[in-house]
Structures are given as structure tokens and as C-alpha cells.
Design a protein around this motif. Structure first.
Motif, mmCIF file in Angstrom:
data_model
loop_
_atom_site.group_PDB
_atom_site.id
_atom_site.type_symbol
_atom_site.label_atom_id
_atom_site.label_comp_id
_atom_site.label_asym_id
_atom_site.label_seq_id
_atom_site.Cartn_x
_atom_site.Cartn_y
_atom_site.Cartn_z
ATOM 1 N N ARG A 57 0.670 -0.983 -0.270
ATOM 2 C CA ARG A 57 -0.049 0.009 0.024
ATOM 3 C C ARG A 57 0.931 1.300 -0.113
ATOM 4 N N ARG A 58 0.432 2.240 -0.817
ATOM 5 C CA ARG A 58 1.183 3.604 -0.727
ATOM 6 C C ARG A 58 0.740 4.219 0.610
ATOM 7 N N ILE A 59 1.574 4.853 1.107
ATOM 8 C CA ILE A 59 1.391 5.712 2.351
ATOM 9 C C ILE A 59 1.401 7.188 2.107
ATOM 10 N N LYS A 60 0.201 7.796 2.602
ATOM 11 C CA LYS A 60 -0.060 9.211 2.224
ATOM 12 C C LYS A 60 1.277 9.935 2.481
ATOM 13 N N ALA A 61 1.471 11.208 1.834
ATOM 14 C CA ALA A 61 2.652 11.905 1.973
ATOM 15 C C ALA A 61 2.830 12.467 3.331
ATOM 16 N N GLU A 62 1.525 12.976 3.822
ATOM 17 C CA GLU A 62 1.545 13.302 5.080
ATOM 18 C C GLU A 62 1.678 12.707 6.225
ATOM 19 N N CYS A 63 1.285 11.079 6.163
ATOM 20 C CA CYS A 63 1.704 10.343 6.999
ATOM 21 C C CYS A 63 2.986 9.547 7.032
ATOM 22 N N ARG A 64 4.020 9.865 6.033
ATOM 23 C CA ARG A 64 5.164 9.292 5.925
ATOM 24 C C ARG A 64 6.123 9.386 7.240
ATOM 25 N N GLU A 65 6.030 10.518 7.714
ATOM 26 C CA GLU A 65 6.865 11.013 8.812
ATOM 27 C C GLU A 65 6.193 10.311 10.116
ATOM 28 N N HIS A 66 4.897 10.237 10.227
ATOM 29 C CA HIS A 66 4.380 9.633 11.545
ATOM 30 C C HIS A 66 4.845 8.226 11.484
ATOM 31 N N ILE A 67 4.535 7.350 10.356
ATOM 32 C CA ILE A 67 4.921 6.098 10.155
ATOM 33 C C ILE A 67 6.290 5.614 10.222
ATOM 34 N N ALA A 68 7.317 6.582 9.647
ATOM 35 C CA ALA A 68 8.625 6.348 10.013
ATOM 36 C C ALA A 68 8.818 6.327 11.421
ATOM 37 N N ASP A 69 8.334 7.419 11.972
ATOM 38 C CA ASP A 69 8.591 7.533 13.764
ATOM 39 C C ASP A 69 8.069 6.143 14.438
ATOM 40 N N LEU A 70 6.798 5.846 13.988
ATOM 41 C CA LEU A 70 6.331 4.701 14.606
ATOM 42 C C LEU A 70 7.180 3.364 14.382
ATOM 43 N N GLU A 71 7.672 3.207 13.198
ATOM 44 C CA GLU A 71 8.687 2.071 12.747
ATOM 45 C C GLU A 71 9.920 2.041 13.562
ATOM 46 N N GLY A 72 10.327 3.458 14.026
ATOM 47 C CA GLY A 72 11.519 3.336 14.800
ATOM 48 C C GLY A 72 11.353 2.921 16.186
ATOM 49 N N GLN A 73 10.057 3.391 16.701
ATOM 50 C CA GLN A 73 9.829 2.899 18.009
ATOM 51 C C GLN A 73 9.755 1.577 18.108
ATOM 52 N N LEU A 74 9.001 0.804 17.033
ATOM 53 C CA LEU A 74 8.669 -0.574 17.275
ATOM 54 C C LEU A 74 10.076 -1.163 17.046
ATOM 55 N N ASP A 75 11.078 -0.723 16.180
ATOM 56 C CA ASP A 75 12.376 -1.476 16.022
ATOM 57 C C ASP A 75 13.365 -1.500 17.555
ATOM 58 N N PRO B 271 -1.226 13.268 13.406
ATOM 59 C CA PRO B 271 -1.085 14.753 13.307
ATOM 60 C C PRO B 271 -2.469 15.137 13.147
ATOM 61 N N ILE B 272 -2.572 16.518 13.512
ATOM 62 C CA ILE B 272 -3.814 16.914 13.462
ATOM 63 C C ILE B 272 -4.284 17.322 12.166
ATOM 64 N N GLY B 273 -5.810 16.765 11.829
ATOM 65 C CA GLY B 273 -6.331 17.125 10.476
ATOM 66 C C GLY B 273 -5.770 16.066 9.449
ATOM 67 N N VAL B 274 -4.959 15.300 9.998
ATOM 68 C CA VAL B 274 -4.543 14.126 8.953
ATOM 69 C C VAL B 274 -5.160 12.936 9.466
ATOM 70 N N ASP B 275 -5.702 11.959 8.392
ATOM 71 C CA ASP B 275 -6.288 10.616 8.841
ATOM 72 C C ASP B 275 -5.211 9.648 8.459
ATOM 73 N N CYS B 276 -4.512 9.211 9.329
ATOM 74 C CA CYS B 276 -3.592 8.161 9.043
ATOM 75 C C CYS B 276 -3.743 6.727 9.812
ATOM 76 N N THR B 277 -5.084 6.535 10.112
ATOM 77 C CA THR B 277 -5.497 5.512 10.766
ATOM 78 C C THR B 277 -5.181 4.061 9.870
#
Length: 95
Positions: A43-61, A78-84
Motif C-alpha cells: 500500500r502507498r503511504i500518504k505523503a502527510e503520514c510518512r513521517e508519522h509512520i517512520a517514527d512509529l517504525e523506529g519506536q517498534l524497532d 497529526p492534527i487534521g490528517v487521517d493516518c488510521t
């Protein structure tokens, strides 16, 4: 003169047994010949969610490397962004 259409009980049982074995054989052959299911495209990650997902992957690692069995991770979207959907895919292991 005997009736040529009349079959004995053994003949019926033998006919059904042959048909069942033939059906099972054909089914097994078709399943073996079928191509394996293609892997689901990533799946493609929305541009506004990339930073959030990268941070989450780092925490998981970091949590996996720490070796602790139960580690809690707090995430804030992030406020106003749906990365659910992206976050759910990551936590389910779909990525």
C-alpha cells in the motif's frame, strides 16, 4: 429376456466409487496446477503520514531490540490528517 437397463446394487456402488475417486483426483490436480496467489501489492503511504509512520517504525524497532516482552508505544496522529489505515497496517504486520 433380462432387462438390460437394470443394474445390480454392486454395479451402482462401484460406479459411484469410481466417480468419487475421479472427482477427488481431478480436484487435487486442479489445485496443484493453479498458480499460487500473487502477493498483495504494498500500500502507498500518504505523503502527510510518512513521517508519522517512520517514527512509529523506529519506536517498534527500538522496542523489539530492547528484548522486553511487553512494551507500550504511544502514538499521536497529526492534527487534521487521517493516518488510521496506514497505522493499522503497520501494527498488524501488513507492511
Amino acid at each position: 429376456m433380462p432387462n438390460p437397463r437394470r443394474m445390480s446394487r454392486r454395479a451402482w456402488v462401484l460406479t459411484w466409487a469410481v466417480l468419487c475417486v475421479a472427482g477427488l483426483t481431478v480436484t487435487a490436480w486442479l489445485q496443484a496446477a493453479a498458480s499460487p496467489p500473487e502477493a498483495r501489492p504494498e500500500r502507498r503511504i500518504k505523503a502527510e503520514c510518512r513521517e508519522h509512520i517512520a517514527d512509529l517504525e523506529g519506536q517498534l524497532d527500538r522496542a523489539r531490540r530492547s528484548g522486553e516482552e511487553k512494551v507500550g508505544i504511544v502514538t499521536f496522529l497529526p492534527i487534521g490528517v487521517d493516518c488510521t489505515d496506514e497505522r493499522a497496517d503497520l501494527l498488524r504486520g501488513d507492511r
